[in-house]
Design a protein around this motif. Structure first.
Motif, PDB file in Angstrom:
ATOM      1  N   ALA A  54      22.645   3.466  -5.191  1.00 30.26           N
ATOM      2  CA  ALA A  54      23.712   4.201  -5.857  1.00 30.26           C
ATOM      3  C   ALA A  54      24.552   4.942  -4.842  1.00 30.26           C
ATOM      4  CB  ALA A  54      23.045   4.903  -7.061  1.00 30.26           C
ATOM      5  N   GLY A  55      25.785   5.161  -5.081  1.00 30.24           N
ATOM      6  CA  GLY A  55      26.668   6.040  -4.225  1.00 30.24           C
ATOM      7  C   GLY A  55      26.401   7.548  -4.579  1.00 30.24           C
ATOM      8  N   VAL A  56      25.438   7.927  -4.035  1.00 32.32           N
ATOM      9  CA  VAL A  56      25.015   9.559  -4.150  1.00 32.32           C
ATOM     10  C   VAL A  56      24.862  10.036  -2.825  1.00 32.32           C
ATOM     11  CG1 VAL A  56      24.190   9.228  -6.585  1.00 32.32           C
ATOM     12  CG2 VAL A  56      22.979   8.936  -4.658  1.00 32.32           C
ATOM     13  N   PRO A  57      24.853  11.259  -2.744  1.00 39.02           N
ATOM     14  CA  PRO A  57      24.695  11.913  -1.623  1.00 39.02           C
ATOM     15  C   PRO A  57      23.502  11.813  -0.893  1.00 39.02           C
ATOM     16  CG  PRO A  57      25.685  13.604  -3.164  1.00 39.02           C
ATOM     17  CD  PRO A  57      25.346  12.279  -3.886  1.00 39.02           C
ATOM     18  N   GLY A  58      23.660  11.399   0.336  1.00 38.68           N
ATOM     19  CA  GLY A  58      22.498  11.111   1.162  1.00 38.68           C
ATOM     20  C   GLY A  58      21.623   9.878   1.204  1.00 38.68           C
ATOM     21  N   VAL A  59      21.994   8.894   0.182  1.00 37.98           N
ATOM     22  CA  VAL A  59      21.396   7.626   0.116  1.00 37.98           C
ATOM     23  C   VAL A  59      21.441   6.833   1.217  1.00 37.98           C
ATOM     24  CG1 VAL A  59      23.277   6.341  -0.905  1.00 37.98           C
ATOM     25  CG2 VAL A  59      20.850   6.267  -1.959  1.00 37.98           C
ATOM     26  N   GLY A  60      22.345   7.010   2.142  1.00 40.67           N
ATOM     27  CA  GLY A  60      22.664   6.272   3.455  1.00 40.67           C
ATOM     28  C   GLY A  60      21.167   6.437   4.141  1.00 40.67           C
ATOM     29  N   LEU A  61      20.922   7.508   4.267  1.00 37.95           N
ATOM     30  CA  LEU A  61      19.529   7.811   5.108  1.00 37.95           C
ATOM     31  C   LEU A  61      18.340   7.023   4.483  1.00 37.95           C
ATOM     32  CD1 LEU A  61      19.451  11.579   5.961  1.00 37.95           C
ATOM     33  CD2 LEU A  61      20.510   9.652   7.392  1.00 37.95           C
ATOM     34  N   GLY A 119      31.358   2.224   4.701  1.00 34.65           N
ATOM     35  CA  GLY A 119      31.129   3.688   5.531  1.00 34.65           C
ATOM     36  C   GLY A 119      29.679   3.898   5.765  1.00 34.65           C
ATOM     37  N   THR A 120      28.715   3.734   4.812  1.00 33.61           N
ATOM     38  CA  THR A 120      27.705   3.700   4.952  1.00 33.61           C
ATOM     39  C   THR A 120      26.875   2.730   5.713  1.00 33.61           C
ATOM     40  OG1 THR A 120      27.372   4.752   2.617  1.00 33.61           O
ATOM     41  CG2 THR A 120      25.389   3.900   3.581  1.00 33.61           C
ATOM     42  N   ALA A 121      27.462   1.490   5.571  1.00 30.82           N
ATOM     43  CA  ALA A 121      27.003   0.445   6.674  1.00 30.82           C
ATOM     44  C   ALA A 121      27.214   0.828   7.976  1.00 30.82           C
ATOM     45  CB  ALA A 121      27.710  -0.757   6.108  1.00 30.82           C
ATOM     46  N   MET A 136      28.780  13.745   8.104  1.00 31.14           N
ATOM     47  CA  MET A 136      29.052  12.361   8.159  1.00 31.14           C
ATOM     48  C   MET A 136      29.072  11.656   6.981  1.00 31.14           C
ATOM     49  SD  MET A 136      29.504  11.919  11.396  1.00 31.14           S
ATOM     50  CE  MET A 136      30.188  13.502  11.545  1.00 31.14           C
ATOM     51  N   ASP A 137      28.219  12.110   5.986  1.00 33.25           N
ATOM     52  CA  ASP A 137      28.125  11.729   4.563  1.00 33.25           C
ATOM     53  C   ASP A 137      29.452  11.735   4.103  1.00 33.25           C
ATOM     54  OD1 ASP A 137      27.303  10.493   2.218  1.00 33.25           O
ATOM     55  OD2 ASP A 137      25.843  12.225   1.751  1.00 33.25           O
ATOM     56  N   MET A 138      30.066  12.926   4.120  1.00 32.31           N
ATOM     57  CA  MET A 138      31.314  13.260   3.577  1.00 32.31           C
ATOM     58  C   MET A 138      32.295  12.283   4.040  1.00 32.31           C
ATOM     59  SD  MET A 138      31.076  17.244   3.972  1.00 32.31           S
ATOM     60  CE  MET A 138      32.381  17.771   3.162  1.00 32.31           C
ATOM     61  N   ILE A 139      32.465  11.981   5.525  1.00 30.75           N
ATOM     62  CA  ILE A 139      33.433  11.231   5.935  1.00 30.75           C
ATOM     63  C   ILE A 139      33.404   9.797   5.351  1.00 30.75           C
ATOM     64  CG2 ILE A 139      34.408  10.205   7.872  1.00 30.75           C
ATOM     65  CD1 ILE A 139      33.778  12.752   9.299  1.00 30.75           C
ATOM     66  N   ARG A 140      31.995   9.317   5.746  1.00 31.10           N
ATOM     67  CA  ARG A 140      31.635   7.940   5.037  1.00 31.10           C
ATOM     68  C   ARG A 140      31.842   7.625   3.678  1.00 31.10           C
ATOM     69  NH1 ARG A 140      26.194   9.225   6.591  1.00 31.10           N
ATOM     70  NH2 ARG A 140      24.765   9.261   4.583  1.00 31.10           N
ATOM     71  N   THR A 141      31.607   8.801   2.859  1.00 34.53           N
ATOM     72  CA  THR A 141      31.957   8.374   1.376  1.00 34.53           C
ATOM     73  C   THR A 141      33.452   8.218   1.170  1.00 34.53           C
ATOM     74  OG1 THR A 141      30.248   9.915   0.999  1.00 34.53           O
ATOM     75  CG2 THR A 141      31.418   9.205  -0.996  1.00 34.53           C
ATOM     76  N   ALA A 142      34.343   8.854   1.680  1.00 35.95           N
ATOM     77  CA  ALA A 142      35.695   8.734   1.635  1.00 35.95           C
ATOM     78  C   ALA A 142      35.790   7.084   2.056  1.00 35.95           C
ATOM     79  CB  ALA A 142      36.379   9.709   2.569  1.00 35.95           C
ATOM     80  N   VAL A 143      35.425   6.561   3.033  1.00 39.10           N
ATOM     81  CA  VAL A 143      35.496   5.338   3.391  1.00 39.10           C
ATOM     82  C   VAL A 143      35.033   4.241   2.240  1.00 39.10           C
ATOM     83  CG1 VAL A 143      35.120   3.583   5.225  1.00 39.10           C
ATOM     84  CG2 VAL A 143      35.544   5.749   5.847  1.00 39.10           C
ATOM     85  N   ASN A 144      33.906   4.602   1.943  1.00 39.85           N
ATOM     86  CA  ASN A 144      33.284   3.782   0.829  1.00 39.85           C
ATOM     87  C   ASN A 144      34.221   3.525  -0.397  1.00 39.85           C
ATOM     88  OD1 ASN A 144      31.166   3.517   2.199  1.00 39.85           O
ATOM     89  ND2 ASN A 144      29.673   4.862   0.744  1.00 39.85           N
ATOM     90  N   VAL A 145      34.906   4.825  -0.706  1.00 37.48           N
ATOM     91  CA  VAL A 145      35.707   4.901  -1.811  1.00 37.48           C
ATOM     92  C   VAL A 145      37.027   3.915  -1.704  1.00 37.48           C
ATOM     93  CG1 VAL A 145      37.057   6.450  -3.159  1.00 37.48           C
ATOM     94  CG2 VAL A 145      34.538   6.802  -3.009  1.00 37.48           C
ATOM     95  N   THR A 189      32.757  15.578  -2.601  1.00 40.24           N
ATOM     96  CA  THR A 189      31.486  15.557  -3.259  1.00 40.24           C
ATOM     97  C   THR A 189      30.416  14.790  -2.462  1.00 40.24           C
ATOM     98  OG1 THR A 189      32.177  13.564  -4.182  1.00 40.24           O
ATOM     99  CG2 THR A 189      32.896  15.660  -5.310  1.00 40.24           C
ATOM    100  N   ALA A 190      30.591  14.006  -1.455  1.00 36.83           N
ATOM    101  CA  ALA A 190      29.841  13.120  -0.757  1.00 36.83           C
ATOM    102  C   ALA A 190      29.186  12.028  -1.939  1.00 36.83           C
ATOM    103  CB  ALA A 190      28.908  13.826  -0.078  1.00 36.83           C
ATOM    104  N   SER A 191      29.964  11.635  -2.764  1.00 36.51           N
ATOM    105  CA  SER A 191      29.329  10.679  -3.711  1.00 36.51           C
ATOM    106  C   SER A 191      30.490  10.029  -4.539  1.00 36.51           C
ATOM    107  CB  SER A 191      28.460  11.714  -5.037  1.00 36.51           C
ATOM    108  OG  SER A 191      28.356  11.133  -6.045  1.00 36.51           O
ATOM    109  N   SER A 192      30.314   8.562  -4.085  1.00 37.16           N
ATOM    110  CA  SER A 192      31.082   7.476  -4.894  1.00 37.16           C
ATOM    111  C   SER A 192      31.098   7.651  -6.203  1.00 37.16           C
ATOM    112  CB  SER A 192      30.953   6.152  -4.284  1.00 37.16           C
ATOM    113  OG  SER A 192      30.603   5.892  -2.778  1.00 37.16           O
ATOM    114  N   ASN A 193      29.532   7.632  -6.783  1.00 35.95           N
ATOM    115  CA  ASN A 193      29.535   7.787  -8.181  1.00 35.95           C
ATOM    116  C   ASN A 193      30.404   8.967  -8.652  1.00 35.95           C
ATOM    117  OD1 ASN A 193      27.862   5.641  -8.355  1.00 35.95           O
ATOM    118  ND2 ASN A 193      26.426   6.667  -9.361  1.00 35.95           N
TER     119      ASN A 193
HETATM  120  N1  ASP Z   1      27.019   9.406  -0.189  1.00 35.54           N
HETATM  121  C1  ASP Z   1      27.585   7.915   0.078  1.00 35.54           C
HETATM  122  C2  ASP Z   1      28.213   7.471  -1.363  1.00 35.54           C
HETATM  123  O1  ASP Z   1      27.972   8.032  -2.347  1.00 35.54           O
HETATM  124  C3  ASP Z   1      26.269   7.086   0.355  1.00 35.54           C
HETATM  125  C4  ASP Z   1      25.632   7.434   1.594  1.00 35.54           C
HETATM  126  O2  ASP Z   1      26.236   7.020   2.634  1.00 35.54           O
HETATM  127  O3  ASP Z   1      24.827   8.352   1.675  1.00 35.54           O
HETATM  128  O4  ASP Z   1      29.150   6.392  -1.175  1.00 35.54           O
END
Ligand code: ASP
Length: 451
Positions: A352-359, A312-314, A386-395, A273-277
């Protein structure tokens, strides 16, 4: 229930993922997914898109009521405002600490390897940044003017604030509020049941989400940005398997091996989902039922982490900053890197943890250190993956901190954590309604009508 049946869900989801990757690759490499083709319009961006989106919507549908009810139960379960304050400050400190370590390591690795040096990709770059909210506004917005509005928008921090206030006030009202507390407990249980139903559908949805993502991936771009991608993925894996696990072991004594084997479902959902939320319901289920974290801690730390914790985003921000600074030949120096670390940690609180917010966070960091924001355009093409992978790390970070805080507060059932099968369920079981229960419910409704 037999052991092999209990393994059903994870195996099925992994299978869905593997098949999704294979089909996506076939569509991508054979050119079947070219713009305007039947496959592109009706399969990838048609059926797969619809199934995937419906599934993500289903997860999102649960987030607000689940956080609201479980936090009320959590606050009432803790029953002591001081403990609540302790859980809050411990998790905040750990979330900030892990994020700061994450970005510092990422910068160190990327700078040592000198990624992006000698590359000249400037012509391809185009990106116009959006601003992340300033910290003062983030603080003000923690308090919702209108809780219904906050819920309608899914704004996590104000929802958390309001739910805690409701829980605390219920405790203060005391006896009279007892049936409300019971009601919240039941509502929470119903929401958790819904999580199971949605998870049972995951194998098909994960297949659709992954097949679409892979089919639409610019594989040629991936090759031209191989240096960036490899360093980023390497730094993400290092953080997940080494840093986070050392932090887990040192602060809680829990087994990293068990953690890694049990966090998989939440990671797959985050990846798809690429979304922590959107993953909050699954993370919550994983830490409570698979890890044995008491709901009184998890109900706070999980949604809080999904909002403010983004290791992951960091890491992506650290690697991307070094990469783009090198491509443009900008010398950032120690001061510049420290600013990047500080800005990324602060930006993660307000977004918020939603797709693409890292950018978006990245563009804020770039403005601050004087890097050209359009440089972000260079990494845009590979950012979805990259978003998909980093979100897995965030969670995973959210779950690790939840476990550490719960363990330190004596709010963790270590036997559940150490039991490899605890909290597993089989998909058929999740969808079943017991005929006796059905009859009982019908009778109860009838009795109510006849009253
Ligand atoms: N998609 C990430 C999340 O939901 C945030 C991001 O890195 O864009 O945690």
């Amino acid at each position: 229930m037999s052991e092999s049946k209990k393994m059903n869900l994870t195996t099925k989801v992994l299978l869905g993922m593997a098949l999704g990757i294979i089909l996506g690759l076939i569509f991508n490499l054979t050119g079947l997914n070219a713009k305007g083709t039947f496959v592109n319009e009706f399969v990838v961006n048609g059926a797969f898109h619809i199934v995937g989106k419906m599934f993500v919507n289903m997860l999102k549908m649960l987030v607000v009521p689940l956080v609201f009810f479980s936090l009320i139960c959590g606050v009432c379960g803790i029953g002591d405002i001081r403990v609540l304050g302790r859980v809050g400050s411990k998790s905040f400190a750990l979330y900030m600490l892990t994020t700061a370590i994450a970005i510092a390591t990422a910068i160190a690795i990327a700078a040592t390897l000198g990624i992006g040096q000698g590359l000249n990709l400037e012509t391809a770059a185009s990106f116009s940044g959006k601003d992340a909210p300033p910290l003062s506004q983030v603080l003000i917005d923690i308090i919702p003017k209108n809780p219904i509005n906050a819920m309608a928008n899914g704004d996590m921090l104000p929802i958390i604030f309001f739910s805690i206030m409701v829980g605390v006030s219920m405790l203060m009202v005391g006896k009279k509020a007892k049936s409300f507390i019971e009601g919240a407990e039941i509502a929470n249980e119903i929401m958790m049941k819904m999580v199971n139903i949605i998870m049972a559908l995951a194998p098909y949805a994960v297949f659709a989400l992954i097949a679409k993502a892979v089919a639409n991936l610019g594989l040629d771009l991936l090759a031209s940005l191989a240096g960036y991608v490899l360093v980023l993925v390497g730094a993400l894996m290092l953080h997940l398997f080494v840093t986070l696990m050392i932090v887990l072991k040192v602060f809680s004594g829990l087994s990293p091996k068990m953690f890694i084997s049990k966090i998989r479902n939440a990671q797959i959902f985050a990846f798809s989902t690429a979304s922590s939320n959107a993953t909050i319901p699954v993370t919550m289920r994983t830490v409570t039922e698979r890890f044995g974290v008491n709901n009184s801690v998890a109900s706070f730390t999980v949604p809080f982490g999904a909002t403010i914790n983004m290791d992951g985003t960091a890491i992506m921000q650290g690697v991307a900053t070094v990469f783009i600074a090198n491509v443009y030949g900008v010398e950032l120096g120690m001061g510049g890197y420290l600013t990047v670390i500080l800005m990324s940690v602060l930006a993660s609180i307000g977004t918020a943890g939603v797709p693409g917010v890292g950018l978006i966070m990245l563009s804020m960091v770039f403005t601050q250190v004087g890097l050209p924001v359009e440089g972000i355009g260079l990494v845009l093409g590979v950012d979805r993956l990259m978003d998909m992978i980093r979100t897995a790390v965030n969670v995973s970070g959210d779950a690790a901190v939840s476990s550490i805080v719960a363990k330190s507060e004596g709010k963790m059932d270590v036997d559940v954590f150490n039991d490899p099968t605890a909290g597993m369920f089989d998909t058929d079981e999740a969808m079943r309604i017991d005929p006796d229960v059905r009859a009982e419910m019908a009778q109860a409704v009838e009795a109510m009508h006849n009253k």
